[in-house]
Design a protein around this motif. Structure first.
Motif, PDB file in Angstrom:
ATOM      1  N   CYS A   1       0.835  -1.204   0.000  1.00 26.70           N
ATOM      2  CA  CYS A   1       0.000   0.000   0.000  1.00 26.70           C
ATOM      3  C   CYS A   1       0.872   1.257   0.000  1.00 26.70           C
ATOM      4  N   ILE A   2       0.601   2.159  -0.927  1.00 23.82           N
ATOM      5  CA  ILE A   2       1.255   3.474  -0.937  1.00 23.82           C
ATOM      6  C   ILE A   2       0.323   4.481  -0.257  1.00 23.82           C
ATOM      7  N   SER A   3      -0.954   4.467  -0.645  1.00 19.10           N
ATOM      8  CA  SER A   3      -1.940   5.333   0.004  1.00 19.10           C
ATOM      9  C   SER A   3      -3.317   4.705  -0.165  1.00 19.10           C
TER      10      SER A   3
ATOM     11  N   LYS B   1     -13.088   1.025  -1.014  1.00 17.78           N
ATOM     12  CA  LYS B   1     -11.767   1.646  -0.904  1.00 17.78           C
ATOM     13  C   LYS B   1     -11.062   1.631  -2.261  1.00 17.78           C
ATOM     14  N   ARG B   2     -10.139   2.569  -2.416  1.00 15.48           N
ATOM     15  CA  ARG B   2      -9.282   2.603  -3.603  1.00 15.48           C
ATOM     16  C   ARG B   2      -7.875   2.914  -3.109  1.00 15.48           C
ATOM     17  N   ASP B   3      -6.987   1.926  -3.222  1.00 16.94           N
ATOM     18  CA  ASP B   3      -5.620   2.090  -2.723  1.00 16.94           C
ATOM     19  C   ASP B   3      -4.641   2.176  -3.887  1.00 16.94           C
TER      20      ASP B   3
ATOM     21  N   ARG C   1      -5.887  -0.608  -6.557  1.00 14.85           N
ATOM     22  CA  ARG C   1      -6.741  -1.742  -6.211  1.00 14.85           C
ATOM     23  C   ARG C   1      -7.996  -1.195  -5.543  1.00 14.85           C
ATOM     24  N   GLU C   2      -9.154  -1.620  -6.036  1.00 18.80           N
ATOM     25  CA  GLU C   2     -10.429  -1.190  -5.455  1.00 18.80           C
ATOM     26  C   GLU C   2     -11.122  -2.396  -4.829  1.00 18.80           C
ATOM     27  N   TYR C   3     -11.681  -2.170  -3.654  1.00 25.02           N
ATOM     28  CA  TYR C   3     -12.273  -3.311  -2.933  1.00 25.02           C
ATOM     29  C   TYR C   3     -13.264  -2.807  -1.892  1.00 25.02           C
ATOM     30  N   VAL C   4     -13.995  -3.769  -1.354  1.00 26.20           N
ATOM     31  CA  VAL C   4     -15.041  -3.490  -0.377  1.00 26.20           C
ATOM     32  C   VAL C   4     -14.595  -4.030   0.977  1.00 26.20           C
ATOM     33  N   LEU C   5     -14.886  -3.282   2.046  1.00 24.69           N
ATOM     34  CA  LEU C   5     -14.589  -3.778   3.402  1.00 24.69           C
ATOM     35  C   LEU C   5     -15.790  -4.555   3.937  1.00 24.69           C
ATOM     36  N   HIS C   6     -15.513  -5.651   4.604  1.00 30.31           N
ATOM     37  CA  HIS C   6     -16.589  -6.494   5.141  1.00 30.31           C
ATOM     38  C   HIS C   6     -16.160  -7.016   6.520  1.00 30.31           C
TER      39      HIS C   6
ATOM     40  N   THR D   1     -25.938   5.788  -7.622  1.00 29.45           N
ATOM     41  CA  THR D   1     -24.559   5.302  -7.645  1.00 29.45           C
ATOM     42  C   THR D   1     -23.815   5.899  -6.457  1.00 29.45           C
ATOM     43  N   LEU D   2     -23.342   5.006  -5.580  1.00 30.06           N
ATOM     44  CA  LEU D   2     -22.585   5.430  -4.398  1.00 30.06           C
ATOM     45  C   LEU D   2     -21.184   5.852  -4.796  1.00 30.06           C
ATOM     46  N   ALA D   3     -20.598   5.056  -5.706  1.00 26.02           N
ATOM     47  CA  ALA D   3     -19.217   5.321  -6.101  1.00 26.02           C
ATOM     48  C   ALA D   3     -18.977   4.702  -7.462  1.00 26.02           C
ATOM     49  N   GLU D   4     -18.175   5.381  -8.264  1.00 21.87           N
ATOM     50  CA  GLU D   4     -17.816   4.849  -9.567  1.00 21.87           C
ATOM     51  C   GLU D   4     -16.286   4.870  -9.636  1.00 21.87           C
ATOM     52  N   GLY D   5     -15.686   3.733  -9.370  1.00 24.85           N
ATOM     53  CA  GLY D   5     -14.230   3.654  -9.443  1.00 24.85           C
ATOM     54  C   GLY D   5     -13.821   3.212 -10.839  1.00 24.85           C
ATOM     55  N   GLU D   6     -12.549   2.884 -11.002  1.00 22.91           N
ATOM     56  CA  GLU D   6     -12.099   2.393 -12.312  1.00 22.91           C
ATOM     57  C   GLU D   6     -12.567   0.960 -12.517  1.00 22.91           C
ATOM     58  N   MET D   7     -12.584   0.190 -11.412  1.00 20.95           N
ATOM     59  CA  MET D   7     -12.972  -1.219 -11.506  1.00 20.95           C
ATOM     60  C   MET D   7     -14.321  -1.478 -10.849  1.00 20.95           C
ATOM     61  N   LEU D   8     -14.593  -0.784  -9.745  1.00 24.13           N
ATOM     62  CA  LEU D   8     -15.797  -1.032  -8.950  1.00 24.13           C
ATOM     63  C   LEU D   8     -16.835   0.062  -9.135  1.00 24.13           C
ATOM     64  N   THR D   9     -18.089  -0.358  -9.293  1.00 31.21           N
ATOM     65  CA  THR D   9     -19.208   0.580  -9.185  1.00 31.21           C
ATOM     66  C   THR D   9     -20.089   0.107  -8.039  1.00 31.21           C
ATOM     67  N   ALA D  10     -20.328   0.999  -7.080  1.00 31.97           N
ATOM     68  CA  ALA D  10     -21.164   0.652  -5.929  1.00 31.97           C
ATOM     69  C   ALA D  10     -22.491   1.375  -6.041  1.00 31.97           C
ATOM     70  N   LYS D  11     -23.572   0.635  -5.810  1.00 37.44           N
ATOM     71  CA  LYS D  11     -24.923   1.170  -5.939  1.00 37.44           C
ATOM     72  C   LYS D  11     -25.628   1.167  -4.576  1.00 37.44           C
ATOM     73  N   ARG D  12     -26.599   2.060  -4.458  1.00 40.83           N
ATOM     74  CA  ARG D  12     -27.463   2.083  -3.281  1.00 40.83           C
ATOM     75  C   ARG D  12     -28.884   2.302  -3.772  1.00 40.83           C
TER      76      ARG D  12
END
Lengths: 185, 185
Positions: A11-13, A26-28, A40-45, B16-27
């Protein structure tokens, strides 16, 4: 397997893409194994528990639940998210009771699975629950499901025939089948 | 199973909660089965393919890959996301070649699985690939992995012993084990 090479991404940021009521995305910025940089984009659970509730007659307790992201009803084993600071076994016992009304006297941890390693940090703990007694269920707000039970082999057939496609349910059945085959010789 | 009740949740509005490069999060605001309203948050995914590549000697081709959301290296079957408009079988053939360098002459669809029904619309298509010939692999940018092969039963043992915890890999092995047991009598 050949000599391990270091595949670690550092992780850089880290930034929060979105903070919903249930989902945090998240987007790191990361340093890749070759020294280059990427995202890297991901969801926290918080993690979850899935239970294989085996009745004295050999049937498994299953649920039918509508899952909004897929607009479809699924056949699943009972499961639920770990509450903050909650012991994992207690999550299993709480969810089994809340969702199905059953209390189990014997709990065996079968293992863990990771449902979505590409874009979620979720881990699912898998338990076999036996010595079941019917009690009183109490669903969470906004939770609607049907409870029923089916023979173990019929559950395996439902996986083979595509009637069960939920990954936590299939992995839990996989581990339970092997575990029960081992202890039953 | 008792008489089906309607568990459907209907979309009232979607944001749309968030639109990343890879992830799109919906609500989405939804109408629940009891007529009340609630929210559902989830991630959009284009779908993926996982391949069980069975070598002539009975070994399976596996990969070792670092998965950033869990900061951990995983043992997995080859897999990858479906490109826009791409035929699912072509995704499997492309990913097998890109990631492992193998080309397979025979492809059998074993089924599908849903990794994350609570918060993702992802579906994973599962193929058994046989008639393998080694070719030239070509990884995507930012993709780093090791390829190796292991006996089928050893793979099943790795699941039982917690060395394989990736849900797409476990479900694919489950279906492949049953399929091969059936065709081998």
């Amino acid at each position: 397997m050949k000599e391990d090479i270091d595949l670690t991404e550092h992780c850089i940021s880290s930034a929060t893409l979105a903070e919903g009521e249930m989902l945090t995305a998240k987007r790191d910025e990361v340093r890749l194994p070759d020294g280059s940089e990427g995202y890297r984009e991901y969801v926290l659970h918080p993690g979850a528990v899935v239970i294989v509730p085996l009745l004295p007659n050999g049937n498994l307790v299953l649920e039918k639940q509508f899952r909004y992201p897929l607009h479809q009803t699924f056949i699943e084993l009972p499961a639920g998210k770990i509450d903050p600071e909650e012991d994992v076994l207690l999550t299993g016992q709480r969810e089994l009771l809340e969702e199905t009304g059953y209390v189990a006297s014997d709990w065996v941890k079968l293992g863990i699975q990771h449902p979505c390693i590409g874009y979620s940090n979720e881990v699912i703990h898998i338990y076999l629950a036996t010595g079941l007694k019917a009690g009183q269920h109490a669903l969470d707000d906004g939770e609607f499901l049907e409870v029923f039970d089916v023979g173990f082999d019929a559950c395996l057939d439902m996986v083979q025939h595509g009637e069960i496609t939920d990954s936590k349910t299939i992995t839990a059945l996989f581990l339970a089948e092997k575990y029960l085959a081992n202890i039953n010789g």
